[in-house]
Design a protein around this motif. Structure first.
Motif, PDB file in Angstrom:
ATOM      1  N   MET A 136      81.790  29.611  91.079  1.00 55.97           N
ATOM      2  CA  MET A 136      80.974  29.195  89.958  1.00 55.97           C
ATOM      3  C   MET A 136      80.609  30.321  89.018  1.00 55.97           C
ATOM      4  O   MET A 136      80.288  31.324  89.297  1.00 55.97           O
ATOM      5  N   THR A 137      80.572  29.917  87.868  1.00 53.95           N
ATOM      6  CA  THR A 137      80.109  30.769  86.876  1.00 53.95           C
ATOM      7  C   THR A 137      79.788  30.028  85.590  1.00 53.95           C
ATOM      8  O   THR A 137      79.910  29.012  85.436  1.00 53.95           O
ATOM      9  N   ASP A 138      78.821  30.935  84.806  1.00 57.48           N
ATOM     10  CA  ASP A 138      78.481  30.026  83.632  1.00 57.48           C
ATOM     11  C   ASP A 138      79.486  29.769  82.339  1.00 57.48           C
ATOM     12  O   ASP A 138      79.611  28.510  81.925  1.00 57.48           O
ATOM     13  N   ALA A 139      80.785  30.279  82.528  1.00 54.55           N
ATOM     14  CA  ALA A 139      82.052  29.991  81.945  1.00 54.55           C
ATOM     15  C   ALA A 139      82.833  28.877  82.512  1.00 54.55           C
ATOM     16  O   ALA A 139      83.495  28.293  81.788  1.00 54.55           O
ATOM     17  N   GLY A 140      82.620  28.471  83.725  1.00 51.91           N
ATOM     18  CA  GLY A 140      83.004  27.544  84.429  1.00 51.91           C
ATOM     19  C   GLY A 140      84.097  28.256  85.405  1.00 51.91           C
ATOM     20  O   GLY A 140      85.030  28.808  85.275  1.00 51.91           O
ATOM     21  N   GLY A 141      83.534  27.623  86.738  1.00 49.12           N
ATOM     22  CA  GLY A 141      84.370  27.988  87.857  1.00 49.12           C
ATOM     23  C   GLY A 141      84.857  26.763  88.542  1.00 49.12           C
ATOM     24  O   GLY A 141      85.050  25.750  88.122  1.00 49.12           O
ATOM     25  N   LYS A 142      85.280  26.854  89.749  1.00 46.31           N
ATOM     26  CA  LYS A 142      85.792  25.672  90.484  1.00 46.31           C
ATOM     27  C   LYS A 142      84.502  24.406  90.481  1.00 46.31           C
ATOM     28  O   LYS A 142      85.010  23.378  90.390  1.00 46.31           O
ATOM     29  N   ARG A 143      83.462  25.084  90.516  1.00 48.15           N
ATOM     30  CA  ARG A 143      82.400  24.024  90.937  1.00 48.15           C
ATOM     31  C   ARG A 143      81.893  23.232  89.613  1.00 48.15           C
ATOM     32  O   ARG A 143      81.909  22.158  89.494  1.00 48.15           O
TER      33      ARG A 143
END
Length: 204
Positions: A136-143
């Motif tokens: 997960m990350t602000d830029a977009g991860g798997k979640r």
């Protein structure tokens, strides 16, 4: 989503011609013998390269490397990668991953964390791992991709008893199953997921 996938697969894949050779090189580097004998610069270059997968800014790793010096930093990086890939068989991959994320192993290289550890797995196990390097990350991860592309709400790490290491592996396998067949490789699958995420985001 089936419509978007069909639309995407009509597009001729635009693969970076450098990726196959680069990853083949690092598959040899990360083999047990290669890992022990490779030039330190090869390991530092891997952490900062965006060929095939983008680990983001590695300022913490680079600062630690420069402070430790090439020999010590390379040894710590070798030990980190070696433990991830070839650690004790009785310790599952998800636990080895978590230990390295937590920094509980004294040999763990500072800054060689989720994105770089996942990138190593992508290179060594290209048939399993999508080139989406964070959970997960602000830029977009798997979640975030699971939510936006498939409408699935994957758990926040603090809300479940699972370790982050387990969530990283589970979410990779979940997305790999959801995206399905028809792609040239897992990089192609990941590129579709990023593309679909952007399409859904733009459409609101």
């Amino acid at each position: 989503m089936a419509r978007l996938k069909a639309q995407y697969l009509e597009i001729e894949p635009d693969f970076d011609a450098r990726v196959a050779a680069y990853w083949s090189k690092y598959q040899e580097v990360f083999a047990p013998d290669g890992l022990q004998t490779c030039n330190p610069q090869v390991l530092k270059d891997f952490a900062n390269s965006e060929i095939g997968a983008r680990p983001g800014n590695q300022a913490t790793f680079n600062s630690a490397w420069n402070g430790m010096g090439d020999a010590a930093a390379a040894e710590a990086t070798r030990s980190t990668i070696g433990y991830l890939l070839y650690g004790p068989g009785e310790v599952p991959l998800e636990e080895r991953l978590q230990q390295l994320l937590d920094g509980t192993k004294p040999f763990a290289m500072t800054g060689f964390k989720e994105a770089l550890l996942t990138k190593v797995l992508c290179v060594v196990y290209p048939e399993r791992f999508l080139t989406i390097l964070t959970y997960m990350t602000d830029a977009g991860g798997k979640r975030e991709i699971a939510r936006m592309v498939y409408g699935l709400e994957l758990p926040a790490p603090e809300s479940v008893s699972w370790t982050r290491g387990r969530l990283i592996l589970w979410s990779n396998d979940l997305l790999r199953g959801l995206v399905g067949d028809g792609f040239a490789n897992q990089q192609h699958s990941a590129a579709f997921l990023w593309w679909a995420k952007d399409r859904v985001e733009r459409c609101g």
